[in-house]
Design a protein around this motif. Structure first.
Motif, PDB file in Angstrom:
ATOM      1  N   ASN A  70       0.832  -1.204   0.000  1.00  0.00           N
ATOM      2  CA  ASN A  70       0.000   0.000   0.000  1.00  0.00           C
ATOM      3  C   ASN A  70       0.869   1.258   0.000  1.00  0.00           C
ATOM      4  O   ASN A  70       0.607   2.214  -0.742  1.00  0.00           O
ATOM      5  CB  ASN A  70      -0.927   0.003   1.215  1.00  0.00           C
ATOM      6  N   LEU A  71       1.923   1.248   0.826  1.00  0.00           N
ATOM      7  CA  LEU A  71       2.835   2.391   0.867  1.00  0.00           C
ATOM      8  C   LEU A  71       3.563   2.549  -0.467  1.00  0.00           C
ATOM      9  O   LEU A  71       3.707   3.664  -0.988  1.00  0.00           O
ATOM     10  CB  LEU A  71       3.843   2.209   2.003  1.00  0.00           C
ATOM     11  N   VAL A  72       4.004   1.427  -1.024  1.00  0.00           N
ATOM     12  CA  VAL A  72       4.723   1.479  -2.294  1.00  0.00           C
ATOM     13  C   VAL A  72       3.800   1.953  -3.415  1.00  0.00           C
ATOM     14  O   VAL A  72       4.223   2.684  -4.321  1.00  0.00           O
ATOM     15  CB  VAL A  72       5.325   0.097  -2.627  1.00  0.00           C
ATOM     16  N   ALA A  73       2.517   1.557  -3.369  1.00  0.00           N
ATOM     17  CA  ALA A  73       1.559   2.002  -4.384  1.00  0.00           C
ATOM     18  C   ALA A  73       1.356   3.509  -4.314  1.00  0.00           C
ATOM     19  O   ALA A  73       1.291   4.195  -5.348  1.00  0.00           O
ATOM     20  CB  ALA A  73       0.232   1.275  -4.204  1.00  0.00           C
ATOM     21  N   GLY A 106       6.582  23.530 -10.316  1.00  0.00           N
ATOM     22  CA  GLY A 106       6.528  23.494  -8.853  1.00  0.00           C
ATOM     23  C   GLY A 106       5.697  22.329  -8.339  1.00  0.00           C
ATOM     24  O   GLY A 106       6.067  21.670  -7.360  1.00  0.00           O
ATOM     25  N   ILE A 107       4.566  22.049  -8.998  1.00  0.00           N
ATOM     26  CA  ILE A 107       3.745  20.903  -8.608  1.00  0.00           C
ATOM     27  C   ILE A 107       4.503  19.604  -8.835  1.00  0.00           C
ATOM     28  O   ILE A 107       4.451  18.677  -8.015  1.00  0.00           O
ATOM     29  CB  ILE A 107       2.414  20.912  -9.381  1.00  0.00           C
ATOM     30  N   THR A 108       5.234  19.547  -9.938  1.00  0.00           N
ATOM     31  CA  THR A 108       6.070  18.370 -10.207  1.00  0.00           C
ATOM     32  C   THR A 108       7.093  18.174  -9.096  1.00  0.00           C
ATOM     33  O   THR A 108       7.311  17.050  -8.613  1.00  0.00           O
ATOM     34  CB  THR A 108       6.786  18.528 -11.555  1.00  0.00           C
ATOM     35  N   GLY A 109       7.723  19.264  -8.679  1.00  0.00           N
ATOM     36  CA  GLY A 109       8.690  19.178  -7.588  1.00  0.00           C
ATOM     37  C   GLY A 109       8.053  18.710  -6.284  1.00  0.00           C
ATOM     38  O   GLY A 109       8.675  17.958  -5.523  1.00  0.00           O
ATOM     39  N   PHE A 110       6.814  19.123  -6.032  1.00  0.00           N
ATOM     40  CA  PHE A 110       6.119  18.678  -4.821  1.00  0.00           C
ATOM     41  C   PHE A 110       5.929  17.166  -4.842  1.00  0.00           C
ATOM     42  O   PHE A 110       6.200  16.474  -3.845  1.00  0.00           O
ATOM     43  CB  PHE A 110       4.767  19.383  -4.720  1.00  0.00           C
ATOM     44  N   PHE A 111       5.446  16.622  -5.963  1.00  0.00           N
ATOM     45  CA  PHE A 111       5.246  15.182  -6.052  1.00  0.00           C
ATOM     46  C   PHE A 111       6.583  14.434  -5.976  1.00  0.00           C
ATOM     47  O   PHE A 111       6.674  13.360  -5.368  1.00  0.00           O
ATOM     48  CB  PHE A 111       4.519  14.820  -7.352  1.00  0.00           C
ATOM     49  N   LEU A 118       8.719   9.434   1.089  1.00  0.00           N
ATOM     50  CA  LEU A 118       8.180   8.101   1.357  1.00  0.00           C
ATOM     51  C   LEU A 118       9.253   7.032   1.212  1.00  0.00           C
ATOM     52  O   LEU A 118       9.284   6.051   1.969  1.00  0.00           O
ATOM     53  CB  LEU A 118       6.999   7.817   0.425  1.00  0.00           C
ATOM     54  N   GLU A 119      10.149   7.217   0.244  1.00  0.00           N
ATOM     55  CA  GLU A 119      11.228   6.239   0.065  1.00  0.00           C
ATOM     56  C   GLU A 119      12.185   6.267   1.249  1.00  0.00           C
ATOM     57  O   GLU A 119      12.622   5.208   1.730  1.00  0.00           O
ATOM     58  CB  GLU A 119      11.973   6.520  -1.239  1.00  0.00           C
ATOM     59  N   LEU A 120      12.525   7.451   1.728  1.00  0.00           N
ATOM     60  CA  LEU A 120      13.392   7.555   2.900  1.00  0.00           C
ATOM     61  C   LEU A 120      12.711   6.960   4.131  1.00  0.00           C
ATOM     62  O   LEU A 120      13.370   6.315   4.966  1.00  0.00           O
ATOM     63  CB  LEU A 120      13.761   9.011   3.151  1.00  0.00           C
ATOM     64  N   TYR A 121      11.404   7.160   4.255  1.00  0.00           N
ATOM     65  CA  TYR A 121      10.672   6.564   5.364  1.00  0.00           C
ATOM     66  C   TYR A 121      10.733   5.037   5.293  1.00  0.00           C
ATOM     67  O   TYR A 121      10.923   4.363   6.320  1.00  0.00           O
ATOM     68  CB  TYR A 121       9.219   7.029   5.339  1.00  0.00           C
ATOM     69  N   GLU A 122      10.577   4.491   4.088  1.00  0.00           N
ATOM     70  CA  GLU A 122      10.653   3.038   3.936  1.00  0.00           C
ATOM     71  C   GLU A 122      12.040   2.525   4.318  1.00  0.00           C
ATOM     72  O   GLU A 122      12.168   1.531   5.046  1.00  0.00           O
ATOM     73  CB  GLU A 122      10.334   2.644   2.487  1.00  0.00           C
ATOM     74  N   PHE A 123      13.088   3.195   3.857  1.00  0.00           N
ATOM     75  CA  PHE A 123      14.451   2.785   4.207  1.00  0.00           C
ATOM     76  C   PHE A 123      14.668   2.852   5.714  1.00  0.00           C
ATOM     77  O   PHE A 123      15.248   1.930   6.307  1.00  0.00           O
ATOM     78  CB  PHE A 123      15.468   3.685   3.490  1.00  0.00           C
ATOM     79  N   TYR A 124      14.224   3.939   6.335  1.00  0.00           N
ATOM     80  CA  TYR A 124      14.384   4.084   7.779  1.00  0.00           C
ATOM     81  C   TYR A 124      13.644   2.959   8.512  1.00  0.00           C
ATOM     82  O   TYR A 124      14.178   2.383   9.473  1.00  0.00           O
ATOM     83  CB  TYR A 124      13.854   5.450   8.222  1.00  0.00           C
ATOM     84  N   THR A 148      19.770   3.696  -5.908  1.00  0.00           N
ATOM     85  CA  THR A 148      20.305   4.335  -7.113  1.00  0.00           C
ATOM     86  C   THR A 148      19.213   5.111  -7.835  1.00  0.00           C
ATOM     87  O   THR A 148      19.439   6.236  -8.307  1.00  0.00           O
ATOM     88  CB  THR A 148      20.907   3.281  -8.059  1.00  0.00           C
ATOM     89  N   HIS A 149      18.025   4.524  -7.910  1.00  0.00           N
ATOM     90  CA  HIS A 149      16.906   5.251  -8.511  1.00  0.00           C
ATOM     91  C   HIS A 149      16.574   6.496  -7.688  1.00  0.00           C
ATOM     92  O   HIS A 149      16.320   7.585  -8.245  1.00  0.00           O
ATOM     93  CB  HIS A 149      15.681   4.337  -8.611  1.00  0.00           C
ATOM     94  N   GLY A 150      16.577   6.371  -6.367  1.00  0.00           N
ATOM     95  CA  GLY A 150      16.304   7.522  -5.517  1.00  0.00           C
ATOM     96  C   GLY A 150      17.325   8.639  -5.690  1.00  0.00           C
ATOM     97  O   GLY A 150      16.971   9.825  -5.673  1.00  0.00           O
TER      98      GLY A 150
END
Length: 208
Positions: A70-73, A106-111, A118-124, A148-150
């Motif tokens: 769910n988080l990854v989605a 700017g909206i692109t940067g927000f997303f 979210l990726e950093l949260y998953e790693f943590y 690497t993707h991040g």
């Protein structure tokens, strides 16, 4: 006798460069396509490595034990939405609307920032559970591929912010349009890579 000839007109200064533009048309785009192909090779190697090591758990946790689909989605939706909003920015660029282009960028940067958060949260969360990159070969390949993707997304965010400053300062001149086109290719490329990560690493790991 010296072969050097001394000019009798001391007022004339030698010209070491030409003032007119000599940037070959489409050369930047071609060079950037070549860069993207080299990046494809890097990710191909990382995908192949994960394919070989992805089931070597060393008696540790498996993907089904670790991944929250769910988080990854949600994370995937953030990146896909950023690709859509970047497309809107390019449409506004074609219209010559500078402010609208900046808004969509700017909206692109927000997303993009939401995706990285979210990726950093998953790693943590994984490291806090003892599932760090040194726990098993599976986790080493996972952290390397996804990390690497991040990093690419992080560099894309830096590039995006830099271009927003350039567009605000100099407008949608030909140079900035060319740079925005290159970033568009890069951003959509990262989306394609992430779809592969989501399918091959997360879905196949949990459901396979």
């Amino acid at each position: 006798m010296s072969a050097t000839q001394v000019l009798d007109t001391p007022d004339e200064k030698p010209v070491f460069y030409l003032k007119e533009e000599h940037h070959p048309e489409n050369s930047t785009m071609l060079g950037f396509w070549l860069y993207l192909m080299s990046d494809c090779l890097i990710f191909a190697v990382l995908f192949a490595t994960h394919g070989v090591l992805g089931r070597n758990y060393a008696a540790g946790p498996s993907p089904a034990d670790l991944f929250d689909l769910n988080l990854v989605a949600i994370n995937t939706a953030m990146l896909l939405l950023s690709s859509i909003t970047y497309g809107f920015a390019m449409l506004q660029m074609e219209r010559g609307a500078r402010m609208e282009t900046l808004v969509w960028l700017g909206i692109t940067g927000f997303f993009g920032a939401a995706f990285l958060a979210l990726e950093l949260y998953e790693f943590y969360h994984l490291i806090a559970e003892g599932a760090g990159p040194t726990r098993s070969a599976f986790l080493s390949s996972f952290f390397t591929l996804v990390g690497t993707h991040g990093l690419h997304v992080t560099f894309g965010m830096i590039w995006l912010i830099t271009l927003m400053v350039q567009v605000k300062k100099h407008g949608l001149n030909p140079e900035n349009r060319r740079r925005l086109m290159c970033l568009s290719m890069f951003w959509h490329f990262l989306d394609v890579i992430w779809i592969g990560v989501f399918s091959f690493v997360y879905l196949l790991g949990v459901l396979g």
